[in-house]
Design an enzyme around this catalytic site. Structure first.
Site, PDB file in Angstrom:
ATOM      1  N   ASN A 217       0.850  -1.192   0.000  1.00 56.66           N
ATOM      2  CA  ASN A 217       0.000   0.000   0.000  1.00 56.66           C
ATOM      3  C   ASN A 217       0.890   1.247   0.000  1.00 56.66           C
ATOM      4  O   ASN A 217       2.113   1.152  -0.045  1.00 56.66           O
ATOM      5  CB  ASN A 217      -0.955  -0.014   1.202  1.00 56.66           C
ATOM      6  CG  ASN A 217      -0.215  -0.122   2.517  1.00 56.66           C
ATOM      7  OD1 ASN A 217       0.553   0.746   2.903  1.00 56.66           O
ATOM      8  ND2 ASN A 217      -0.443  -1.241   3.231  1.00 56.66           N
TER       9      ASN A 217
ATOM     10  N   ASP B 158      -4.681  -6.324   4.711  1.00 53.54           N
ATOM     11  CA  ASP B 158      -5.807  -7.123   5.197  1.00 53.54           C
ATOM     12  C   ASP B 158      -5.864  -8.490   4.521  1.00 53.54           C
ATOM     13  O   ASP B 158      -6.450  -9.434   5.058  1.00 53.54           O
ATOM     14  CB  ASP B 158      -7.127  -6.389   4.947  1.00 53.54           C
ATOM     15  CG  ASP B 158      -7.239  -5.112   5.764  1.00 53.54           C
ATOM     16  OD1 ASP B 158      -6.784  -5.117   6.925  1.00 53.54           O
ATOM     17  OD2 ASP B 158      -7.761  -4.115   5.245  1.00 53.54           O
TER      18      ASP B 158
ATOM     19  N   LYS C 275       9.379 -16.844 -10.738  1.00 51.93           N
ATOM     20  CA  LYS C 275       8.624 -15.713 -11.290  1.00 51.93           C
ATOM     21  C   LYS C 275       7.516 -16.207 -12.208  1.00 51.93           C
ATOM     22  O   LYS C 275       7.732 -17.041 -13.095  1.00 51.93           O
ATOM     23  CB  LYS C 275       9.576 -14.799 -12.061  1.00 51.93           C
ATOM     24  CG  LYS C 275       8.881 -13.621 -12.721  1.00 51.93           C
ATOM     25  CD  LYS C 275       9.867 -12.795 -13.554  1.00 51.93           C
ATOM     26  CE  LYS C 275       9.137 -11.709 -14.327  1.00 51.93           C
ATOM     27  NZ  LYS C 275      10.058 -10.926 -15.180  1.00 51.93           N
TER      28      LYS C 275
ATOM     29  N   PHE D 294      -5.091   3.524  14.545  1.00 57.13           N
ATOM     30  CA  PHE D 294      -5.294   4.526  13.505  1.00 57.13           C
ATOM     31  C   PHE D 294      -6.402   4.047  12.573  1.00 57.13           C
ATOM     32  O   PHE D 294      -6.493   2.854  12.275  1.00 57.13           O
ATOM     33  CB  PHE D 294      -4.019   4.741  12.692  1.00 57.13           C
ATOM     34  CG  PHE D 294      -3.142   5.854  13.195  1.00 57.13           C
ATOM     35  CD1 PHE D 294      -3.101   7.066  12.536  1.00 57.13           C
ATOM     36  CD2 PHE D 294      -2.375   5.681  14.331  1.00 57.13           C
ATOM     37  CE1 PHE D 294      -2.283   8.098  12.993  1.00 57.13           C
ATOM     38  CE2 PHE D 294      -1.557   6.692  14.801  1.00 57.13           C
ATOM     39  CZ  PHE D 294      -1.517   7.914  14.125  1.00 57.13           C
TER      40      PHE D 294
ATOM     41  N   LYS E 180     -14.234   1.012  14.865  1.00 57.79           N
ATOM     42  CA  LYS E 180     -12.979   0.336  15.195  1.00 57.79           C
ATOM     43  C   LYS E 180     -12.628   0.514  16.668  1.00 57.79           C
ATOM     44  O   LYS E 180     -12.134  -0.407  17.318  1.00 57.79           O
ATOM     45  CB  LYS E 180     -11.860   0.883  14.307  1.00 57.79           C
ATOM     46  CG  LYS E 180     -10.505   0.232  14.537  1.00 57.79           C
ATOM     47  CD  LYS E 180      -9.417   0.809  13.645  1.00 57.79           C
ATOM     48  CE  LYS E 180      -9.506   0.263  12.250  1.00 57.79           C
ATOM     49  NZ  LYS E 180      -8.303   0.647  11.432  1.00 57.79           N
TER      50      LYS E 180
ATOM     51  N   LYS F 150     -12.541  -3.172  18.589  1.00 57.88           N
ATOM     52  CA  LYS F 150     -11.201  -3.695  18.850  1.00 57.88           C
ATOM     53  C   LYS F 150     -10.702  -3.367  20.249  1.00 57.88           C
ATOM     54  O   LYS F 150      -9.525  -3.542  20.553  1.00 57.88           O
ATOM     55  CB  LYS F 150     -10.235  -3.196  17.775  1.00 57.88           C
ATOM     56  CG  LYS F 150     -10.717  -3.647  16.382  1.00 57.88           C
ATOM     57  CD  LYS F 150      -9.708  -3.480  15.290  1.00 57.88           C
ATOM     58  CE  LYS F 150     -10.283  -4.039  13.980  1.00 57.88           C
ATOM     59  NZ  LYS F 150      -9.346  -3.951  12.855  1.00 57.88           N
TER      60      LYS F 150
END
Length: 408
Positions: free
Chosen positions: A213, A282, A292, A326, A340, A344
């Protein structure tokens, strides 16, 4: 004391500019990163190449020279600095600073920085004693700028008196003293163990490809630096980033979500404050390949499986830890952030909208809202990530102290 410190050195147009090369060398030998700004007149005394060779960093001479279209050079440089030093500082530059003028690379960067600014004047003794120059210096002193007094001695103009640029060794010593005072002045997290995760993870497909990301790690690394400056014992678990780890911080480098999960859970039980700032994948490929993958006709389908939810796992086994997560969102940020926080078992959530221009993953700035499980809420407007980190740690410290008092 100056290791890994980022110092912008502004060199103005006086004969003492030759000493600035030695000053750059001394700072670099101390482990500092030094980026130099030369005014137009300075280049009549000494060349940019001299500073570039010593600092191994770019040298800035023109506020309109924008080599990187992604950044505005003087703003990026202003945000980068831990210290801003002007040595030598001429009467002309001091006058411009005192009146908020910005007409070149040095003065535009100065107006944009939030770093402490040190000024080392160098000029003829009568110029230095001139009431206008003294008034300008007094004005800057009243505004919080720091002066490094010039020495007495033989001046280039032939006079003997006050106005000689202080020696490079003494200027370095002044900056080291500032750093010592800063560290001693606020040690509110002394005795606390802080665990922070930062950066992205990489989930391999084959030896040359992976899913990842846009996380740069800048926010997590800023938090680690701020916590260390406040006296904490800091452990930083980081995915692959191009950011230098803060001094005196224990760094654990990982690649995948599984590696980050193992290291975070391994360290967790002994921690007082835990901040998960990393952008962990995730999902990961269900199957990876030792060789490859070659191009083939048609579409390529890769089946994905869920990775372990690190924050969920930490919340479930939480004991004495103050746990912060975050929520980097692009829409309905408050809704998802609050969800969240509750799901959590967090003590606080830090919400930011990464879709906003200028505060995304690779930006030096951020804008966040902190919400605690008791409903306390604070929005921090757009600021450099280093400043955001200080604000976050201050609020966490207040909450930890309140939690301790309630339990005692």
């Amino acid at each position: 004391m100056l290791k890994n410190k980022k110092i912008v050195l502004g060199v103005t147009g006086g004969i003492a500019a030759y000493k600035a090369v030695a000053l750059t060398s001394k700072l670099t030998q101390k482990g500092a990163q030094v980026k130099v700004i030369l005014t137009e007149n300075t280049q009549k005394f000494i060349t940019p190449l001299s500073f570039q060779a010593i600092s191994r960093q770019p040298v800035y001479t023109d506020t309109f020279l924008e080599e990187d279209p992604k950044n505005i050079a003087h703003i990026d440089l202003a945000d980068w600095a831990d210290f801003f030093l002007i040595a030598p500082a001429t009467a002309h530059t001091i006058g411009k600073m005192a009146n908020g003028l910005a007409d070149d690379m040095l003065t535009t960067t100065l107006l944009a920085t939030t770093a402490p600014v040190y000024i080392a004047p160098a000029m003829n003794v009568h110029m230095y004693e001139n009431r206008l120059v003294q008034q300008n210096m007094q004005k800057l002193d009243d505004l919080g700028f720091h002066f490094i007094e010039p020495g007495d001695g033989y001046l280039a103009c032939g006079y003997v008196g006050k106005g000689r640029l202080e020696e490079p060794e003494e200027i370095v010593h002044v900056l080291e003293q500032h750093q010592t005072r800063q560290q001693q002045s606020d040690q509110r997290l002394k005795g606390k163990k802080v665990l922070i995760s930062a950066g992205p993870t990489r989930e391999p497909i084959d030896p040359v490809r992976f899913f990842t990301n846009h996380s740069s790690g800048k926010m997590g690394y800023s938090l680690a630096e701020a916590a260390e400056n406040l006296g904490a014992e800091v452990h930083l678990v980081s995915g692959p980033v191009d950011v230098t780890a803060p001094r005196n911080v224990q760094l654990y480098s990982v690649e995948t979500a599984e590696e980050m999960y193992k290291k975070m859970t391994e360290l967790y039980d002994d921690m007082d404050i835990v901040i998960k700032a990393a952008a962990v994948a995730d999902y990961r490929p269900l199957q990876t390949f030792d060789q490859k993958l070659k191009k083939q006709a048609g579409a390529l389908q890769i089946e994905m499986e869920r990775t372990k939810d690190i924050l969920q796992a930490l919340g479930e086994r939480k004991k004495q830890q103050y746990l912060v997560g975050f929520a980097a969102e692009t829409n309905d940020i408050r809704k998802y952030g609050l969800g969240k926080l509750e799901k959590k078992n967090l003590d606080a959530i830090i919400i930011n909208d990464v879709s906003q221009e200028g505060i995304g993953f690779h930006s030096n700035d951020n804008e966040v809202t902190i919400i605690t499980k008791h409903g306390k809420e604070k929005t921090i407007p757009k600021l450099p990530k280093k400043e955001i980190a200080k604000e976050i740690l201050q609020l966490i410290d207040e909450e930890v102290r309140k939690k301790f008092n309630e339990n005692s």
